[in-house]
Design a protein around this motif. Structure first.
Motif, short mmCIF file in Angstrom:
data_model
loop_
_atom_site.label_atom_id
_atom_site.label_comp_id
_atom_site.label_asym_id
_atom_site.label_seq_id
_atom_site.Cartn_x
_atom_site.Cartn_y
_atom_site.Cartn_z
N VAL A 43 -9.61 4.88 18.54
CA VAL A 43 -10.72 4.37 19.34
C VAL A 43 -11.98 4.51 18.47
CG1 VAL A 43 -12.06 4.61 21.45
CG2 VAL A 43 -9.61 5.10 21.46
N PRO A 44 -12.70 3.43 18.19
CA PRO A 44 -13.83 3.53 17.26
C PRO A 44 -15.01 4.28 17.87
CG PRO A 44 -13.72 1.34 18.20
CD PRO A 44 -12.48 2.06 18.66
N ASP A 45 -15.80 4.86 16.99
CA ASP A 45 -17.06 5.50 17.39
C ASP A 45 -18.11 4.39 17.51
OD1 ASP A 45 -19.52 6.83 17.50
OD2 ASP A 45 -18.79 8.49 16.27
N PRO A 46 -18.71 4.20 18.69
CA PRO A 46 -19.64 3.08 18.86
C PRO A 46 -20.90 3.20 18.02
CG PRO A 46 -19.66 4.52 20.78
CD PRO A 46 -18.51 4.97 19.92
N ARG A 47 -21.15 4.36 17.41
CA ARG A 47 -22.33 4.50 16.56
C ARG A 47 -22.18 3.79 15.22
NH1 ARG A 47 -22.84 10.72 15.84
NH2 ARG A 47 -20.58 10.41 15.62
N TYR A 48 -20.94 3.43 14.86
CA TYR A 48 -20.68 2.88 13.54
C TYR A 48 -19.96 1.53 13.64
CZ TYR A 48 -21.51 7.76 12.41
OH TYR A 48 -22.07 9.01 12.32
N PRO A 49 -20.21 0.64 12.69
CA PRO A 49 -19.48 -0.64 12.66
C PRO A 49 -18.10 -0.52 12.03
CG PRO A 49 -21.12 -0.60 10.92
CD PRO A 49 -21.29 0.69 11.68
N PHE A 50 -17.75 0.66 11.51
CA PHE A 50 -16.44 0.87 10.90
C PHE A 50 -15.42 1.19 12.00
CE2 PHE A 50 -19.78 2.71 8.13
CZ PHE A 50 -19.81 1.71 7.18
N LEU A 51 -14.17 0.80 11.81
CA LEU A 51 -13.15 0.95 12.85
C LEU A 51 -12.32 2.21 12.71
CD1 LEU A 51 -11.93 -2.74 13.19
CD2 LEU A 51 -13.67 -1.52 14.52
N GLY A 52 -12.53 2.98 11.66
CA GLY A 52 -11.78 4.22 11.47
C GLY A 52 -10.48 3.99 10.72
N VAL A 53 -9.93 5.07 10.18
CA VAL A 53 -8.68 5.00 9.43
C VAL A 53 -7.54 4.60 10.36
CG1 VAL A 53 -6.97 6.38 8.19
CG2 VAL A 53 -9.41 6.64 7.68
N HIS A 54 -6.76 3.58 9.94
CA HIS A 54 -5.69 3.08 10.80
C HIS A 54 -4.45 2.73 9.96
CE1 HIS A 54 -8.69 -0.12 9.88
NE2 HIS A 54 -7.62 -0.82 9.52
N PHE A 55 -3.36 2.53 10.65
CA PHE A 55 -2.09 2.13 10.03
C PHE A 55 -1.97 0.61 10.12
CE2 PHE A 55 -1.49 6.53 11.03
CZ PHE A 55 -0.64 7.03 10.05
N THR A 56 -1.74 -0.01 8.97
CA THR A 56 -1.73 -1.48 8.90
C THR A 56 -0.50 -1.98 8.15
OG1 THR A 56 -4.15 -1.46 8.78
CG2 THR A 56 -3.04 -3.52 8.23
N ARG A 57 0.28 -2.79 8.80
CA ARG A 57 1.37 -3.48 8.10
C ARG A 57 0.78 -4.64 7.31
NH1 ARG A 57 5.92 -1.35 8.77
NH2 ARG A 57 6.73 -2.84 7.26
N ARG A 58 1.38 -4.94 6.16
CA ARG A 58 0.98 -6.08 5.36
C ARG A 58 2.09 -7.13 5.40
NH1 ARG A 58 -3.89 -4.84 2.54
NH2 ARG A 58 -3.78 -7.08 2.17
N VAL A 59 1.74 -8.37 5.07
CA VAL A 59 2.73 -9.44 5.15
C VAL A 59 3.84 -9.27 4.11
CG1 VAL A 59 1.18 -11.12 6.21
CG2 VAL A 59 1.28 -10.94 3.71
N ASP A 60 3.62 -8.44 3.09
CA ASP A 60 4.68 -8.19 2.11
C ASP A 60 5.62 -7.07 2.54
OD1 ASP A 60 3.17 -5.90 1.76
OD2 ASP A 60 2.69 -6.26 -0.35
#
Length: 405
Positions: free
Chosen positions: A253-270
């Motif tokens: 859940v992002p901190d509304p004080r910042y435009p950054f979304l925080g460290v997350h787990f992301t699958r890539r198309v490869d």
């Protein structure tokens, strides 16, 4: 001014925004002389080629903002574009997960925002629902966005460039734009090509200069604010033995004080799985490594009053980001709250990107897209995430704003 069929437009920037704008202008007025200018030897070398490949569905953005409107429109355009051109596009879905009770109120607010933005298929899940979708994820509650997708933005950029050239436009690489000046009857662009200097005269110009947008815009009468402060976002790459533990995307859940979304787990198309990015102040606008240093870039950062106001306000968060950057264990300690089975021993350092974060004089981190429209020059002043998702819609917006019907 030249006749419509002879009109010329210079587009500065060979990332996804500049290429999308060039394509859109040619689609609307075939026969226009469109020249895209990119200082690197290849396309999409900076923000476009260093992001997480996520196609956002509009969960986070203030209703009524440019981000909200253009992300919604851009996702649909991008989905159709990828289908038309045979490019990778996978709707793997996203979970935004609250792992503690004090995050539940922020998750509630995010749900209201996402609902108002019309995020398709949005669902609220409890812990059991999280486990059904992501068996290795931990959390008390989550929002599930099934329409959130992944793609290859570099491949998209190449396809856009091919369309521009097929339509009679020109995409020039290894051409650095040094200055843009608006004058009577046109726009003069000063170029550095190797050791030589060239002049290009066009009727109009669109500046999509990303990390250097604030340096070109004042030359055409745009306001000197906001300024770009570079933030490096570093990724960890999950080792193959653990990368199938995450099926889609898992975000905090992002901190509304910042435009950054925080460290997350992301699958890539490869098929790979990344963790990140963090957000660390960079000492070079193209500083993808911690050791990269540009004294002119650092001087510009330190000379901007908005930087010091921002630093005073957010220094504690900044210290935490630096600690995470220096230590894989500290970095993964935060990430493991969401997927406990993936820890420091399961990752290696991956790539990094640099976010062109616009900062106002008072230290405010500019969140929404900012696009300045002049008589002959349009300057994209702030276009962070979800700019790649929104790229085709931003191009429509720019073309509309300059009266390109």
């Amino acid at each position: 001014m030249a006749g419509r069929d002879e009109e010329s437009v210079g587009v500065v920037g060979g990332g996804i925004l500049g290429l999308a704008v060039g394509r859109e202008l040619l689609r609307r007025r075939p026969g226009t002389r469109v020249v895209v200018l990119e200082k690197e030897a290849g396309l999409a070398r900076h923000q476009t080629g260093h992001n997480s490949g996520v196609v956002h569905a509009g969960i986070y953005y203030r209703p009524g903002s440019l981000k909200a409107a253009l992300c919604t429109r851009g996702r649909l355009l991008l989905r159709d574009y990828c289908a038309e051109h045979g490019l990778a596009y996978e709707e793997c879905g996203k979970l935004v997960v609250a792992v503690s009770r004090d995050e539940l109120g922020r998750l509630d607010a995010l749900e209201r925002t996402a609902t108002e933005n019309g995020v398709p298929g949005l669902r609220r899940l409890d812990a059991a629902g999280i486990a059904d979708l992501e068996p290795y994820a931990a959390g008390l509650a989550a929002l599930h966005s099934p329409a959130t997708a992944i793609t290859d933005y570099v491949a998209v950029a190449r396809a856009l460039a091919a369309e521009i050239e097929a339509g009679g436009g020109e995409v020039r690489t290894a051409v650095e734009v040094r200055a843009v000046r608006e004058g009577a009857g046109g726009v003069d662009v000063t170029l550095a090509v190797g050791d030589a200097e060239e002049r290009l005269r066009v009727d109009r110009a669109v500046l999509c200069a990303g990390l250097h947008s604030d340096r070109l815009a004042p030359g055409v009468g745009a306001e000197p604010v906001p300024r770009i402060i570079p933030f490096r976002g570093e990724y960890m790459l999950v080792r193959p033995a653990k990368r199938d533990l995450v099926r889609g995307l898992i975000y905090p859940v992002p901190d509304p004080r910042y435009p950054f979304l925080g460290v997350h787990f992301t699958r890539r198309v490869d098929g790979s799985l990344e963790v990140g990015p963090n957000a660390v102040l960079a000492t070079a606008r193209e500083g993808y490594r911690r050791r990269d240093l540009s004294w002119p870039d650092l001087r510009d950062t330190l000379a901007w009053p908005g930087f010091w106001s921002m630093a005073r306000r957010h220094w504690r968060t900044g210290v935490g980001e630096v600690v995470g950057s220096a230590s894989v264990r500290a970095y993964m300690r935060a990430a493991a709250r969401y997927v406990p089975a993936i820890g420091a021993a399961d990752v290696v350092r991956g790539g990094a990107g640099v976010r062109a974060q616009a900062v106002d004089r008072d230290g405010s981190l500019v969140d929404d897209f900012r696009i300045s429209i002049g008589d002959r020059v349009c300057a994209v002043r702030n276009a962070p995430s979800p700019a790649a998702t929104s790229g085709l819609a931003i191009a429509e917006h720019v073309a509309d704003a300059i009266g390109w019907c």
